[in-house]
Motif scaffolding. Sequence first.
Motif, PDB file in Angstrom:
ATOM      1  N   THR A  37       6.624 -12.784  -7.561  1.00 57.28           N
ATOM      2  CA  THR A  37       6.538 -11.872  -8.707  1.00 57.28           C
ATOM      3  C   THR A  37       5.737 -10.647  -8.260  1.00 57.28           C
ATOM      4  OG1 THR A  37       4.462 -12.782  -9.512  1.00 57.28           O
ATOM      5  CG2 THR A  37       6.493 -13.804 -10.345  1.00 57.28           C
ATOM      6  N   VAL A  38       5.862  -9.563  -9.032  1.00 58.34           N
ATOM      7  CA  VAL A  38       5.089  -8.364  -8.705  1.00 58.34           C
ATOM      8  C   VAL A  38       3.596  -8.711  -8.685  1.00 58.34           C
ATOM      9  CG1 VAL A  38       4.424  -6.076  -9.547  1.00 58.34           C
ATOM     10  CG2 VAL A  38       6.829  -6.739  -9.569  1.00 58.34           C
ATOM     11  N   ALA A  39       3.170  -9.517  -9.659  1.00 49.45           N
ATOM     12  CA  ALA A  39       1.753  -9.904  -9.728  1.00 49.45           C
ATOM     13  C   ALA A  39       1.328 -10.664  -8.465  1.00 49.45           C
ATOM     14  CB  ALA A  39       1.514 -10.760 -10.969  1.00 49.45           C
ATOM     15  N   GLU A  40       2.217 -11.537  -7.964  1.00 48.19           N
ATOM     16  CA  GLU A  40       1.888 -12.280  -6.732  1.00 48.19           C
ATOM     17  C   GLU A  40       1.800 -11.353  -5.520  1.00 48.19           C
ATOM     18  OE1 GLU A  40       3.829 -16.619  -7.934  1.00 48.19           O
ATOM     19  OE2 GLU A  40       5.055 -15.141  -6.878  1.00 48.19           O
ATOM     20  N   ILE A  41       2.700 -10.362  -5.472  1.00 47.09           N
ATOM     21  CA  ILE A  41       2.655  -9.418  -4.335  1.00 47.09           C
ATOM     22  C   ILE A  41       1.322  -8.652  -4.352  1.00 47.09           C
ATOM     23  CG2 ILE A  41       3.758  -7.428  -3.222  1.00 47.09           C
ATOM     24  CD1 ILE A  41       6.409  -8.337  -4.550  1.00 47.09           C
ATOM     25  N   PHE A  42       0.940  -8.168  -5.537  1.00 41.15           N
ATOM     26  CA  PHE A  42      -0.338  -7.449  -5.651  1.00 41.15           C
ATOM     27  C   PHE A  42      -1.487  -8.345  -5.197  1.00 41.15           C
ATOM     28  CE2 PHE A  42      -0.585  -3.335  -8.042  1.00 41.15           C
ATOM     29  CZ  PHE A  42       0.766  -3.069  -8.132  1.00 41.15           C
ATOM     30  N   GLU A  43      -1.441  -9.578  -5.660  1.00 40.61           N
ATOM     31  CA  GLU A  43      -2.557 -10.494  -5.392  1.00 40.61           C
ATOM     32  C   GLU A  43      -2.615 -10.902  -3.917  1.00 40.61           C
ATOM     33  OE1 GLU A  43      -2.794 -13.698  -8.377  1.00 40.61           O
ATOM     34  OE2 GLU A  43      -3.280 -14.951  -6.641  1.00 40.61           O
ATOM     35  N   GLN A  44      -1.441 -11.218  -3.348  1.00 44.47           N
ATOM     36  CA  GLN A  44      -1.425 -11.755  -1.981  1.00 44.47           C
ATOM     37  C   GLN A  44      -1.364 -10.669  -0.902  1.00 44.47           C
ATOM     38  OE1 GLN A  44       1.873 -14.522  -1.888  1.00 44.47           O
ATOM     39  NE2 GLN A  44       1.152 -15.559  -3.734  1.00 44.47           N
ATOM     40  N   ASN A  45      -0.694  -9.553  -1.218  1.00 44.37           N
ATOM     41  CA  ASN A  45      -0.476  -8.541  -0.175  1.00 44.37           C
ATOM     42  C   ASN A  45      -1.092  -7.181  -0.482  1.00 44.37           C
ATOM     43  OD1 ASN A  45       2.329 -10.168  -0.748  1.00 44.37           O
ATOM     44  ND2 ASN A  45       1.757 -10.217   1.401  1.00 44.37           N
ATOM     45  N   GLY A  46      -1.543  -7.020  -1.714  1.00 49.19           N
ATOM     46  CA  GLY A  46      -2.190  -5.757  -2.095  1.00 49.19           C
ATOM     47  C   GLY A  46      -1.226  -4.726  -2.654  1.00 49.19           C
ATOM     48  N   GLU A  47      -1.808  -3.763  -3.363  1.00 49.50           N
ATOM     49  CA  GLU A  47      -0.970  -2.734  -4.007  1.00 49.50           C
ATOM     50  C   GLU A  47      -0.238  -1.873  -2.974  1.00 49.50           C
ATOM     51  OE1 GLU A  47      -2.841  -0.310  -7.028  1.00 49.50           O
ATOM     52  OE2 GLU A  47      -1.160   1.101  -7.042  1.00 49.50           O
ATOM     53  N   ASN A  48      -0.897  -1.536  -1.868  1.00 54.32           N
ATOM     54  CA  ASN A  48      -0.239  -0.664  -0.887  1.00 54.32           C
ATOM     55  C   ASN A  48       1.053  -1.272  -0.360  1.00 54.32           C
ATOM     56  OD1 ASN A  48      -2.155   1.260  -1.146  1.00 54.32           O
ATOM     57  ND2 ASN A  48      -3.303   0.695   0.700  1.00 54.32           N
ATOM     58  N   HIS A  49       1.003  -2.587  -0.135  1.00 48.38           N
ATOM     59  CA  HIS A  49       2.208  -3.264   0.347  1.00 48.38           C
ATOM     60  C   HIS A  49       3.308  -3.194  -0.711  1.00 48.38           C
ATOM     61  CE1 HIS A  49       4.687  -5.966   2.638  1.00 48.38           C
ATOM     62  NE2 HIS A  49       4.804  -6.773   1.593  1.00 48.38           N
ATOM     63  N   PHE A  50       2.924  -3.408  -1.969  1.00 47.36           N
ATOM     64  CA  PHE A  50       3.906  -3.307  -3.050  1.00 47.36           C
ATOM     65  C   PHE A  50       4.530  -1.910  -3.065  1.00 47.36           C
ATOM     66  CE2 PHE A  50       5.000  -1.874  -7.315  1.00 47.36           C
ATOM     67  CZ  PHE A  50       5.991  -2.793  -7.638  1.00 47.36           C
ATOM     68  N   ARG A  51       3.696  -0.889  -2.898  1.00 43.29           N
ATOM     69  CA  ARG A  51       4.203   0.501  -2.927  1.00 43.29           C
ATOM     70  C   ARG A  51       5.194   0.759  -1.792  1.00 43.29           C
ATOM     71  NH1 ARG A  51       3.535   1.409  -8.019  1.00 43.29           N
ATOM     72  NH2 ARG A  51       1.392   1.249  -8.703  1.00 43.29           N
ATOM     73  N   GLU A  52       4.942   0.129  -0.624  1.00 39.94           N
ATOM     74  CA  GLU A  52       5.885   0.294   0.492  1.00 39.94           C
ATOM     75  C   GLU A  52       7.229  -0.340   0.148  1.00 39.94           C
ATOM     76  OE1 GLU A  52       4.140  -1.279   4.105  1.00 39.94           O
ATOM     77  OE2 GLU A  52       2.427   0.076   3.866  1.00 39.94           O
ATOM     78  N   LEU A  53       7.160  -1.553  -0.416  1.00 38.33           N
ATOM     79  CA  LEU A  53       8.400  -2.237  -0.817  1.00 38.33           C
ATOM     80  C   LEU A  53       9.155  -1.390  -1.842  1.00 38.33           C
ATOM     81  CD1 LEU A  53       7.022  -5.886  -1.353  1.00 38.33           C
ATOM     82  CD2 LEU A  53       8.477  -5.110   0.535  1.00 38.33           C
TER      83      LEU A  53
END
Length: 165
Positions: free
Chosen positions: A42-58
């Motif tokens: 989930t988006v929440a899991e990505i933020f939690e496990q990989n951080g916001e910057n990683h989410f922004r790259e995806l």
Amino acid sequence: MKIYLIGMMGSGKSTVGKLLSERLKIKFVDLDSIIEDKTHKTVAEIFEQNGENHFRELESNILEKSKGVEGVVACGGGIILDEKNRHILKSSGEIIFLKSSVSELVKRLHSADDRPLLADKQIEKELDIIWSARKILYEQTAHLIISVDGRTPKEITELILDQLN
Ligand code: S3P
């Protein structure tokens, strides 16, 4: 035809996007859902496990890849933060900004469980901060601005269709 819906979390991009795509008989795409399908998180899991910057790259990668897709595309609220993203949006389709007051967003976002930027925060205060930082970017990026306060998703959809004609 390609339409991007932009706006704050809770402004109704996904709900309106689906209705709009049905009325226009074109595909509906939700960028956050594509990220979740691809990563099996989930988006929440990505933020939690990989951080916001990683989410922004995806998010930027998916936006770039979906450039050629015809349809209505609901973007995550933060898509306009990156200049490259804004350029892709502007050069690939019609951009509609669903503009909402913070108080209306608060009403719509009863639970912030799936909104990592609001988790463990005072929702209204945080939305105020985010809105102040992004308002100008939403307004400058959009081709069309639709006020959503006090309007149902169906009414918003009809308003967009009127404006597109
Ligand atoms: C975000 C909005 C969310 C999601 C992520 C970050 C933002 O999408 O992309 O939690 O920065 O505003 P929605 O706008 O669909 O809630």
